[in-house]
Every structure is written in C-alpha cells, then in structure tokens.
Design a protein around this motif. Structure first.
Motif, PDB file in Angstrom:
ATOM      1  N   VAL A   1       0.845  -1.189   0.000  1.00 18.80           N
ATOM      2  CA  VAL A   1       0.000   0.000   0.000  1.00 18.80           C
ATOM      3  C   VAL A   1       0.883   1.244   0.000  1.00 18.80           C
ATOM      4  O   VAL A   1       1.980   1.232   0.545  1.00 18.80           O
ATOM      5  N   TYR A   2       0.399   2.293  -0.644  1.00 22.38           N
ATOM      6  CA  TYR A   2       1.150   3.509  -0.882  1.00 22.38           C
ATOM      7  C   TYR A   2       2.371   3.234  -1.740  1.00 22.38           C
ATOM      8  O   TYR A   2       3.390   3.908  -1.636  1.00 22.38           O
ATOM      9  N   ALA A   3       2.281   2.210  -2.592  1.00 24.91           N
ATOM     10  CA  ALA A   3       3.370   1.906  -3.512  1.00 24.91           C
ATOM     11  C   ALA A   3       2.776   1.264  -4.764  1.00 24.91           C
ATOM     12  O   ALA A   3       1.581   0.983  -4.830  1.00 24.91           O
ATOM     13  N   LEU A   4       3.620   1.027  -5.736  1.00 27.79           N
ATOM     14  CA  LEU A   4       3.148   0.535  -7.022  1.00 27.79           C
ATOM     15  C   LEU A   4       2.355  -0.778  -6.942  1.00 27.79           C
ATOM     16  O   LEU A   4       1.297  -0.899  -7.569  1.00 27.79           O
ATOM     17  N   PRO A   5       2.834  -1.778  -6.175  1.00 27.44           N
ATOM     18  CA  PRO A   5       2.074  -3.052  -6.145  1.00 27.44           C
ATOM     19  C   PRO A   5       0.624  -2.858  -5.735  1.00 27.44           C
ATOM     20  O   PRO A   5      -0.282  -3.452  -6.333  1.00 27.44           O
TER      21      PRO A   5
ATOM     22  N   VAL B   1      -6.893   6.177  -3.463  1.00 29.75           N
ATOM     23  CA  VAL B   1      -6.925   5.701  -2.083  1.00 29.75           C
ATOM     24  C   VAL B   1      -5.675   4.891  -1.749  1.00 29.75           C
ATOM     25  O   VAL B   1      -5.056   5.068  -0.711  1.00 29.75           O
ATOM     26  N   VAL B   2      -5.324   4.001  -2.662  1.00 33.12           N
ATOM     27  CA  VAL B   2      -4.224   3.080  -2.367  1.00 33.12           C
ATOM     28  C   VAL B   2      -2.869   3.773  -2.442  1.00 33.12           C
ATOM     29  O   VAL B   2      -1.949   3.457  -1.686  1.00 33.12           O
TER      30      VAL B   2
ATOM     31  N   LYS C   1       6.145   9.925  -6.908  1.00 33.46           N
ATOM     32  CA  LYS C   1       6.342   8.563  -6.416  1.00 33.46           C
ATOM     33  C   LYS C   1       5.184   7.678  -6.837  1.00 33.46           C
ATOM     34  O   LYS C   1       5.340   6.735  -7.603  1.00 33.46           O
ATOM     35  N   THR C   2       3.998   7.986  -6.312  1.00 33.42           N
ATOM     36  CA  THR C   2       2.863   7.113  -6.597  1.00 33.42           C
ATOM     37  C   THR C   2       1.749   7.874  -7.307  1.00 33.42           C
ATOM     38  O   THR C   2       0.610   7.463  -7.281  1.00 33.42           O
ATOM     39  N   GLN C   3       2.126   8.971  -7.955  1.00 35.13           N
ATOM     40  CA  GLN C   3       1.082   9.737  -8.607  1.00 35.13           C
ATOM     41  C   GLN C   3       0.889   9.255 -10.048  1.00 35.13           C
ATOM     42  O   GLN C   3       1.859   9.088 -10.775  1.00 35.13           O
TER      43      GLN C   3
END
Lengths: 354, 267, 253
Positions: free
Chosen positions: B131-135, B211-212, B219-221
């Motif tokens: 969570v809060y990352a690519l996977p 959300v995730v 980074k995670t945008q």
C-alpha cells in the motif's frame, strides 16, 4: 474394429439418459442407432467417442477396455451434427488438421488430403472456407476430415439432419457406398426410420435410454421384439378390442392384450375378390386418400378403424362402399409378452363352406 | 417525417452538449495560455513521472488480466469439473467489482494489506511495500478491471460452442494444441476488444488508485490523480494539459474499440 | 482460480469483517452519524435523478441510432462509449471547465441565480455523463432483435403509431431499459472521480457517499469508511442481483 459394450449407464444429474445398454458390433458393419429425439442415442455415441464418461459399464475395442482412454487416443472419426468445421480454416486445412496433429510430413499430408478431397467430390473447393459451401458440401468436408487420420471407427451424429430433404436421399446413398468402399466400421445416429432402414446393415432401436432391439432392418420389421419397436418402425394401427376382428376373437385369454396391425397385414377386396371368404369380415370404406402410387384406404370394421393400401390397378373404391377384409396376421402384446399370431381361419379353412 | 427530424435533432443536441462540446473545450482549454504553457505543463517532472506510472500500471494490469480473464472464462464456460451451482456462484462473483465503488475497492486493499494489517506488516518486513506503492496500485486496478475480459470472452465462447474443440480432440489434438489452433482464432477479436476496454479502464482508473497510492508526487502519482491534484491546486491549465493527453488516448482507444467490434462481428 | 478468489472474494469479505470488527453498535454508530447518513441519502437521491434522466435520454438515443439512418449516425454510435473510455477524472474536469463560474454557461446560470458547479446540479451532470452509455447499450440489441414484422403486424391490425410504440415496442425495450437503468444507478452510486472534482464536497450538502468514504480514509478513520462502504456495497450487490434476475428471466423466455 470390433466393439463390445457392457452394462453402459449414463446419468446427467437426476436424468438417467442411458440405462444398462449392452451390445456387440462386428468389424466392418454399418450400424444405425435409431430412436426418438432425446432417447439417449447421442449420449451412447459420445461415450463411445470418449467425449462423455460413462457412469458405469465397460466399452471394449478389440478386447481392450477403453473407458479411461482419452478421445485423442481412441482412433475414432466423428462427424458432428452441424459438422463443427473449423470456420477459420479452408477445406484443405480442415481435412489436414488430424494429419498435422500426427506430425506427418507435408507431402504425406498433401497426398492424403487430395485423395480424400477427390473421393468426396470436393475437388476444386480446397481453398474455400466453410461459409462458402453448401450444406451438402460441408457434410462431405466433415466426412473427409473425419476419415483423414484413418480411424478404426467412424461415428456420425445425425449426419443428414441439417441437409435439405431434396438432396438428403442422394447423400445417403453416396455415404453408404463410400463407407462400404472404405470398409470402416461405422455407427450413425438418426431419428428418421426411413434413413436407418435405407442405410444401415443393422439397426439398434433406442428408446428412453434402453436398447429395445438390435438386428437387420428386415428382421426388426418382421419380428419386432417390443411393442415400442413395432409401433416405431413402419406404419401401424393399434386395436384395443380384438373381439371384432375375425379369426382373432379368442386370440388371447390374457387380459389387456392389444393388437398392432400393419397395412400389409390386411387384404381388402370387393365382394368376390377374395377367395377365402370364410376368413373375411365385412367392412365399410370411410375415406380414400390418393398417395401417388396407391390408394390409402381407411376402413371401419364394426367400430374398429383400420388402415390399408390398395393398388391403382384394381377397381376404384368409393367412400361408404361395403368390402370384405381378410386379416392375415396381427402383432399381439400385453404387459408381459408380445407375439405374432397368424389368422387361424386362413391356415385351416373349413372345406364344407367352399 | 418531421417527428423523425425532431428526434434526430434532439439526439444531436444531447451528443453535442454532453460529449462533443466538452471534448472541444478541453482541447481549447489546454492551448488557451499558448502552446508553451501546455508543453510546460506536460514536461513538468511530476507530469512525466505520472504518465510513466500510468503506463506501467496499464501494461502490467492488462497483461495479467488478459491471461487470467481468458483462463477464467474458459473454466466457467467449458470446465466440467466444476459443479453447476459453483459455476453459477462464481459467475455472479465475477461481476462484483463492477458494483463496487472504486474508492471502496481501494479501501479494501488498504484494509487488507495496509501497514497495520498482518499481511501488510509481513510484506513490510521483507521489504516489500504494497500500500502507498506501485504493487498496491496495480492490485487496485486489477480488482477494478477484472470482470471486463471475462465478460467479453465468455459470450464468444458460448456462441462458438464446444463442438469444434471436440472435433479437434477426436482427431488426436490435445487441449493446448486445440486451444491455439481452434479456440483462439475464434475468440481473438473478443480478447482484443477486452484488451482495449481494460486499457481504457486502467488508464482512467482514479478512485481506487487515489486511495491506495496516497498520491505522493513523483512517487505514486498517476496521470489521473495528477489531474485531480492540479484542479485542487487551481492549476487548471496544467490539469488541462494532462487531461488532453488522456482524452486523446481515450479517443484513440475508442476508435480501436470500434474496429475490434466490427472484426468481432465478422467472425 | 486461486488468483480469482484472492483478488475479488478476499477483499470483499475483508471489508465486511472490518466494518463489524468492533461490533454491531460501532457499526451502527458509524452509519448513524449525521454526516454519513446525509451523504448516503444524497447519493441515492442524486443517482435516482441521474438515472431517470438517462432512461429518457437513453431510450430516445437508442431508438434514433437503431431506427433512423442519417448522416453522422455511425460516428454518434461510436461516441456513445466515450464516457467509458474517458478517465472519470478527465470527465469531471470537463464539466468543471464547461459549467464553472468562469465559463459561458456557468456565468449565465449564476446571473439567473442558479449555481451549478459545487452544487447538486453539477453532481447530477457528472453522474449522467459517466453513466450515459448504459441504457443505450442495453436497449440497442433488443431493438435490433425486434422483428420489423411485429410492428407491421400491429399496423395491419389497425393500431396507430403511438399505440404500436407503447404496446409493441416499449414492452420489448422495457427489460433493457430496466437493466440499463439499474446498472447506471449502481454506477452512479459508486461514482467518485467525476464527482469529487465538481461537487465541492461540502459535508452535509454536496458530499456524496464515495467522497465521504475517501475523506474518512484520509482522516484515518477506516472504521467509519468501512461501515459506509458496507452500506453502499450491499445496495450495489442487491442491484446487481436484480439485474441478473432480469437477464436470466429474459433468456429463459
């Protein structure tokens, strides 16, 4: 291929589609599985092919049980009801499919495909796609495709059902000749008795999942083993009350005995036409139907209705006319047995009346 | 025939207001401050990064869902080892992600795999952030787009029936060979259509990813969450730039869809 | 298979478990919270409005696209799917640009005292936009299947055009309209991307359920988020179930 089937059963959920069917098929025979739709014929065929697993029972090819053999290894050719041709492949590729699977060389494949294409009269159509062919041509492709890998047994599921009535009989003869010339054991499913009688060496009659009778078309017609077979094959009328039929008044002491009477069991004549007058009974012509090559006559004997045919060569009858009728034999049956009874008056005429 | 005219006219009006004018609007909007600001908006490091993230997600999700979607469709239509009841149950479960709000889809993954959960903590320990990352983002998109492929392939499989496959097996072909030689040519345009739809949906997925991912810049945008952020920051021109790129992609996909649909109907 | 179960079943079970993890009373408290309750009710109300609009528009457009031949028909037919292809966030942005205070329409509306963006109308517009294809796509195949001779039979029996439409054609389309509307409704309930950009998200006024859930997550209250989610999910599942009932009955005929 010699085929043996022992105690075959198949259930789909609660539905018992095939019930304890056993039979033997000799090598090289052409067998017709005949019966009403939904009677389990196709299930039997699919179990032989390995497309369906029997609930119980054994299928034996050449003395070897093949129940657990997958369809790929049974060496069977199968012609589907709607042919199931590969839509995206040409005629050539359809026929070549089974050979490619066997990894034969290109030349071998070419030779075999061209031979079959010629044999089935499809020369010149090799590069067409199935949707560019007529129904009869598709059927030929399906047939050539099934034969290509040189199967030991050929199974055909309603091979003529999707074909126009006009060319159906032509194709039937063609198929029978072809199967004979290839000499392969074949089983085909049909619900059309005419087709079965015309094409098959032997017929197996299937109804409600049971094998009712197996034999040559003539034997089955002549000596039906069960009332179902008797009524399913050929034309017939069922008479519930025997008392009005001369010669059969006391045919059975068993209660509930009924008679099945085929048109050709009945001899019909104007007064004086039948010699054995003592065995005849009076009847009234109710209706006449012209059937092209003969008359179909509806008769009434007392309150019993009968049907027979009359040659066009004889004097023309008219509705309401009084005629004499001789019933040569009747197929009698009740809940426990069935038998054929010849008219006793015919065999043992009483000379004093002559 | 004036009634006919009226209906056709009304149809044009609805399309114009609802679909065509907005499309023009966004195209014009992106260029309103001149080409330079549009290019600048696009070439911001966060824009490039966001587009790259979107690209990765689209590729990975489409690949995985195509593979498993086709497999599941095969199981559901052809599988004999599944009982009828189980099949019906699975069949209705397939549709569930359609009924689930993307935000809830994202929430599910956070609840299940977030750093405070057992599984999440386990992955964290072995140095694998979900969570809060690519996977996690991929997982969320997988969830949302899962039914598409199954729903595209199943009707095609049902329509072609199993007889051609049975015919192949009677001629000695084993399942793998049969699939590639017989089944695949019949379903491929259905699959392509499914791929296009999956790409479109994963490209545009917003709620679940937002959300995730936590929407951390650079980074995670993703592209869509960047549009959201730009709007929240009243940077409408920048938002327009990225949105125009996305919209252009969508229109391209729409054309592909039409093409695939036509090919699908031919076969 | 395992993949399938893990990907779909597990998360859904997870959310139900989470929402009830602290007992029924905590669950009820989360839902009964006025803001949450208002958000859910607002969502339902607006989704119903959007669905009704789409039923009318969709029936008309589906009919026109199938029955009439006119220039541009194929292009319009392809455009129907645009809302599916377009990212919802982009859709939201479009509406913002088009109807926002700075725009022509927005300015006009403001002048006569109607506020669109950041108010309920904008949310409805966003929902209509996003769910636009559902009804159309659901009735088109039915209309295509409808044999023209059925209509002609009605005419030969003396029925007027209007009567034919209401007695022959509409009943054929009805299941399509119903299932399309259900899908549109459930999508409207779930919509987030387009709505979050245009709604303004004022708690108790323009805060819809999905945005409320998002807010709860952001403010680190997964418990409350899960509770509202469960409410929304159950509703959606119910709709999905009704749709599949409608469809199976239709195929059963």
């Amino acid at each position: 291929m010699h085929i043996e089937v022992r105690g075959l059963n198949k259930s789909f959920g609660d539905f018992h589609a095939v019930k304890d069917v056993s039979f033997d098929i000799e090598k090289g025979k052409l067998i017709g599985l005949l019966g009403p739709s939904g009677g389990g014929k196709t299930s039997i065929l699919r179990m032989l092919a390995g497309l369906e697993t029997p609930s119980s029972g054994d299928i034996v090819f050449h003395g070897k049980r093949v129940n657990d053999l997958p369809p790929q290894e049974r060496g069977i050719g199968f012609v589907f009801q709607n042919y199931a041709l590969f839509k995206h492949m040409t005629v050539y590729d359809n026929v070549a499919f089974g050979l490619k699977v066997k990894k034969q060389s290109k030349e071998q494949i070419r030779e075999r495909v061209m031979y079959l294409v010629e044999l089935t009269g499809l020369k010149g159509f090799e590069h067409r796609y199935p949707h560019q062919l007529s129904g009869g041509q598709r059927q030929r492709v399906a047939f050539a495709r099934a034969l290509a890998p040189e199967p030991q047994l050929l199974l055909l599921d309603e091979p003529f059902a999707a074909i126009d009535a006009k060319i159906r009989s032509e194709l039937r003869t063609w198929l029978k000749d072809l199967i004979e010339s290839v000499g392969i054991t074949s089983i085909f499913v049909t619900h059309d008795q005419e087709e079965a009688i015309e094409v098959a060496d032997e017929i197996m009659i299937i109804s409600k999942g049971r094998l009712e009778q197996k034999g040559s078309p003539w034997d089955i017609y002549k000596e039906p083993a069960t009332p179902f077979v008797a009524s399913f094959i050929g034309e017939s009328t069922i008479v519930e009350d025997l008392s009005e039929l001369k010669g059969f008044e006391h045919a059975s002491s068993e209660s509930g005995t009924k008679a099945l009477i085929r048109p050709e069991y009945i001899e019909l004549g104007k007064p004086g036409e039948i010699k054995l007058v003592s065995a005849t009974m009076p009847a009234v012509v109710k209706h006449l139907h012209f059937r092209g090559s003969e008359w179909m006559v509806e008769l009434e004997v007392g309150s019993t209705k009968l049907i027979t045919y009359r040659s066009l060569e004889k004097d023309v009858l008219h509705p309401g006319e009084q005629v004499n009728v001789l019933l040569h034999r009747a197929y009698l049956f009740n809940d426990s047995r069935s038998w054929i009874l010849e008219n006793p008056l015919k065999v043992d005429p009483m000379p004093m009346f002559i | 025939m004036s009634i006919r005219r009226l209906w056709i006219g009304l149809t044009y009006v609805v399309f114009g207001l609802l679909l065509i004018v907005p499309l023009i609007q966004i195209a014009v909007g992106a260029w309103s401050d001149g080409a330079q600001s549009f290019v600048d908006a696009l070439l911001r490091p966060q824009s490039l990064h966001a587009l790259m993230m979107t690209g990765i997600i689209v590729v990975v999700v489409t690949a995985i869902n195509t593979l498993f979607g086709v497999m599941l469709a095969l199981y559901l239509v052809r599988g004999t080892w599944l009982g009828g009841k189980i099949k019906r149950l699975l069949n209705s479960i397939v549709d569930l992600p359609f009924a689930v709000s993307p935000v809830i889809g994202g929430l599910m993954i956070v609840l299940l795999l977030g750093p405070n959960t057992i599984i999440g903590a386990f992955f964290e320990d072995i140095g694998f952030k979900v969570v809060y990352a690519l996977p996690g983002m991929i997982l969320a998109t997988l969830f949302v787009t899962f039914p598409i492929m199954v729903r595209e392939v199943m009707p095609v499989l049902q329509e072609i029936g199993s007889q051609q496959e049975e015919a192949a097996s009677m001629m000695g072909a084993y399942p793998w060979y049969t699939f590639w030689m017989v089944t695949w040519p019949s379903i491929r345009f259905g699959v392509i259509y499914g791929v296009v739809l999956t790409v479109a949906r994963s490209l545009g997925e917003f709620g679940a990813v937002l959300v995730v991912s936590g929407n951390i810049m650079n980074k995670t945008q993703t592209a869509t969450t960047l549009v959201y952020q730009d709007v929240e920051n009243f940077n409408v021109v920048a938002a327009n730039g990225v949105a125009l790129v996305l919209a252009a992609f969508s229109v391209g996909l729409l054309l592909l869809m039409e093409w695939a649909k036509k090919r699908k109907e031919v076969h | 298979m395992l993949y399938f179960v893990c990907l779909i079943v597990l998360p859904i079970c997870g959310i139900y478990v989470q929402s009830l993890s602290e007992g029924w009373s905590a669950f009820w408290e989360s839902i009964a919270e006025p803001l949450a309750w208002k958000a859910v009710m607002l969502t339902i109300k607006l989704a119903v409005i959007a669905t009704l609009i789409n039923m009318a528009l969709g029936t008309m457009i589906g009919w026109v696209l199938i029955r009439y031949r006119f220039p541009g028909r194929t292009i319009l037919n392809s455009l129907v799917d645009l809302p599916f292809a377009l990212p919802t966030a982009v859709g939201g942005l479009l509406i913002l640009l088009l109807l926002g205070p700075g725009s022509l329409v927005g300015g006009l509306a403001q002048a006569i005292g109607i506020q669109i963006v950041f108010h309920e109308p904008a949310i409805v517009v966003a929902m209509v936009f996003v769910t636009f294809p559902f009804v159309i796509r659901a009735i088109q195949p039915l209309l295509e299947e409808l044999d023209k001779s059925e209509e002609e039979a009605a005419y030969t029996l003396g029925a007027s055009k209007a009567k034919t439409f209401f007695q022959v054609i509409l009943p054929t389309m009805a299941p399509g309209i119903a299932s399309g509307a259900m899908l549109a409704f459930s999508r409207g309930l779930a919509e987030f991307g387009a709505v979050v950009l245009v709604a303004g998200n004022i708690p108790g006024k323009t805060l819809v359920a999905s945005v409320f859930i998002f807010g709860e997550i952001e403010s680190n209250n997964p418990q409350g988020a899960a509770a509202v989610s469960v409410l929304l999910l159950t509703l959606s599942f119910l709709i999905l179930w009704i749709v599949s009932m409608i469809q199976s009955r239709r195929s059963g005929q």
